[in-house]
Structures are given as C-alpha cells and as structure tokens.
Design a protein around this motif. Structure first.
Motif: not given
Length: 178
Positions: A163-178
């Motif tokens: 929905a927003t760039v802020d949401e994208m940045v929040r998701e990017l800051r979350k650690p991801q594990y595959y």
C-alpha cells in the motif's frame, strides 16, 4: 416496570467479535485482487519513467539473501517510489565487503502484477548511464536475484505493490529467513 435484558448467547457474542475483523480481512483481500487485476490488464501501459534519483549508500537497507562472494545487496529507502501504473522503482546497491570496497548501483523497477523487473540505468563512477531499450524480464528468470528477493521481502503482496512506501520499508527492515 423494569425491563430485563435478554442474555446474549456465547455464539452471538463471538460472531459479533469476529465479524468486523473478518470483514476487514475480506475487504483487504478483495482490494489486493482488484489492484492486481488492474495492473495486469492487457491494456496496461508503463507511465513515463522518472530520471534515476540520487542515492546514498550509507542509507542502504540490506536485502536478506544468500551471501555470494563478498557482496551485500540493498536498497536506499529514499529512492523507492510507486507510480500509478503499479511499477515500484528504486535504486539497488551492491557493495563489496572485501578489499577495495567497490560499489555499483542500478535504477530498477518491479511490476508485481506480472512478476517482472526492468533495469533503467546503471551507476558507475559519479554518473548514471541509461540502459538502451530496457525490457521487462521475469523475476524468476532474471540474471540477478536481488530484485526477486526484494519483491518477495518488501515490495509485492498478492500480485500488487504494498500500500505505501513506508510499509515496504518496514517489511524490508524485518529479518527474513528462507
């Protein structure tokens, strides 16, 4: 005469408490599907591409992906922009962590509705160099994997941009594990 209230059954109370959140979830899902359908339309046309933005490697948020040699990939969050055509554009940065600490950058776009990516310009030295005749390529089959990782981690959700760039940045800051 005092009017007595009727006791509300447990199932009625539970259904009232659940109905609002379920409605919100359903509306969110419907809007994502509708958004994906608009951007995946056969009549879709890419809007004019803005010039490559200035970036700062010190602001880079790293993309979580397997280490390849001594490179780190990330995006400058100030460069992320979504346009009305559903394309999310950004500057991706590749930094060497080894001796010499080289850095490259490219101005890319992702089209969530079709799972495609495009590189508009590459940065070398102190200047941007436009790519001649840039073309959309499948994220899954692109030569590089960082845009696929970025799309999955932060940019796209259910075939549409977040929905927003802020949401994208929040998701990017979350650690991801595959």
């Amino acid at each position: 005469m005092v009017q007595q209230s009727r006791p509300i059954s447990f199932t009625r109370r539970a259904s009232r408490r659940l109905s609002a959140p379920l409605l919100v979830l359903a509306l969110g899902w419907v809007s994502q599907v509708a958004s994906a359908q608009v951007f995946a339309s056969p009549d879709w046309k890419e809007s004019p591409v803005p010039p490559a933005p200035a970036f700062d490697a010190r602001r880079m948020i790293e993309i979580d992906m397997p280490r390849m040699l001594d490179l780190k990939y990330g995006v400058d969050p100030k460069t992320i922009a979504t346009t009305g055509d559903g394309v999310v554009r950004f500057v991706i940065i590749a930094k060497s962590t080894g001796p010499g600490a080289a850095m490259n950058a490219s101005y890319d776009g992702v089209r969530c509705a079709t799972g495609e990516t495009k590189t508009y310009a590459r940065h070398s030295g102190d200047a941007w160099h436009e790519v001649e005749n840039p073309e959309w390529k499948s994220l899954e089959q692109a030569r590089t994997r960082y845009n696929l990782a970025l799309a999955r981690q932060a940019i796209c959700r259910s075939g549409a941009p977040r929905a927003t760039v802020d949401e994208m940045v929040r998701e990017l800051r979350k650690p991801q594990y595959y």
